[in-house]
Motif scaffolding. Sequence first.
Motif: not given
Length: 402
Positions: A21-31
């Motif tokens: 499955p393909r998921i997307m994670l969104v957060d303002d911390e690139p590390a």
Amino acid sequence: MPVTLPTTEPVTARDSAVTRPRIMLVDDEPALLTSMRRQLSSRFRVETSDDPVDALARLADIDDLSVVVSDMRMPVMNGASFLRGVRERAPDVTRVLLTGYAEVDTAVAAVNEGQIFRFLSKPISPEAFAACLDDAVRQHALVTAERELLERTLRSSVMALVETLAMANPMAFARATRIARRVTLLGAVLDVEDQWAVEVAAMLTHIAAVELPPGVNERLHRGQELTTRQAEAVAALPARSVALIADIPRLDAVRRIIRWQCQRYDGRGPVEPDAGGDAIPLGARMLRAVTDYDALEARGMSVTAALQRLCAETGLHDPDVLEALRTSLADLHHETRYVQLADLEPGQVLARDLVTVNGTLLVSRGQQLTGRIVNSVRNWAGHTAIEQPIAVRAGPDADPPA
């Protein structure tokens, strides 16, 4: 999104032959996103973004996205607003929100307004987060399967209804299936997302034709001029059709297309004052163009002449839809052959009216034959002689030029 996942066995064993499955994670911390991608890549195909605005823009380019997980506290756009945007652009994607304890009230509101699948309070254990991801993937699979089943069921039910009514009123319902077939070809050129809704609308928009006064359907079929009263009755068909299917569930998009086809592209029309252009559903613009083209062809116009007439009526049609219609018609094949009744097969399209030797119309030109229609015609032949040979074309193309 301070979550640490275990790097041991996946929560759910997966066959290596099955696409992850393909998921997307969104957060303002690139590390943090980099760390999450590394930990999750053994069980998911992971997309990441540290910018919710950019993530929304990328949704259209990801065909098989199952889950989106977003942190709540982000600059520019918070997680609740972002996931509402995801719902608008990709309603089948499962949405999960991560939030701190102090933000519970906001998260509850986001669940209610954005139909978020689940929100998780930080800190969260790796096991709980992993279980949530698996649940979210399963939820996406259920939603997708339900939608696909609904589309197939509705389309099959509508086709069965149209086939039955075609035998009772062949002129009206051959026109409906002819228009639906052309809408399908047009939709392929325009790459329409909800093509099934447009096709169903094209078939059901003429369902009220059974209520037309005697002789009106025949005049429409032959492209003859209508009296003022007859023209008014025809103009009222979309509204009457909407009323007839008002109680059928899950047809909101279909009803909207049927209703809005009466609105001109320049904003004039009975639906809503000054609502034109993209405010009109694309399916409605397509249906209006194909319906008007069919009426002109019924009068004996060639493909070129009919398209020129449509383009000359400034403000009536979407120019982009007309250009796509021109492309779809250019790809059609109009080879006609003549067969005997015994040679009729499902999938053929009648190039001329199928009538008895006494001139009684059984199936109208442009009707794509199904097994049910072929059997009905052969049953008719047991009671009355049918005029042969029968003009047909192979395949679900549009009609030959008049």
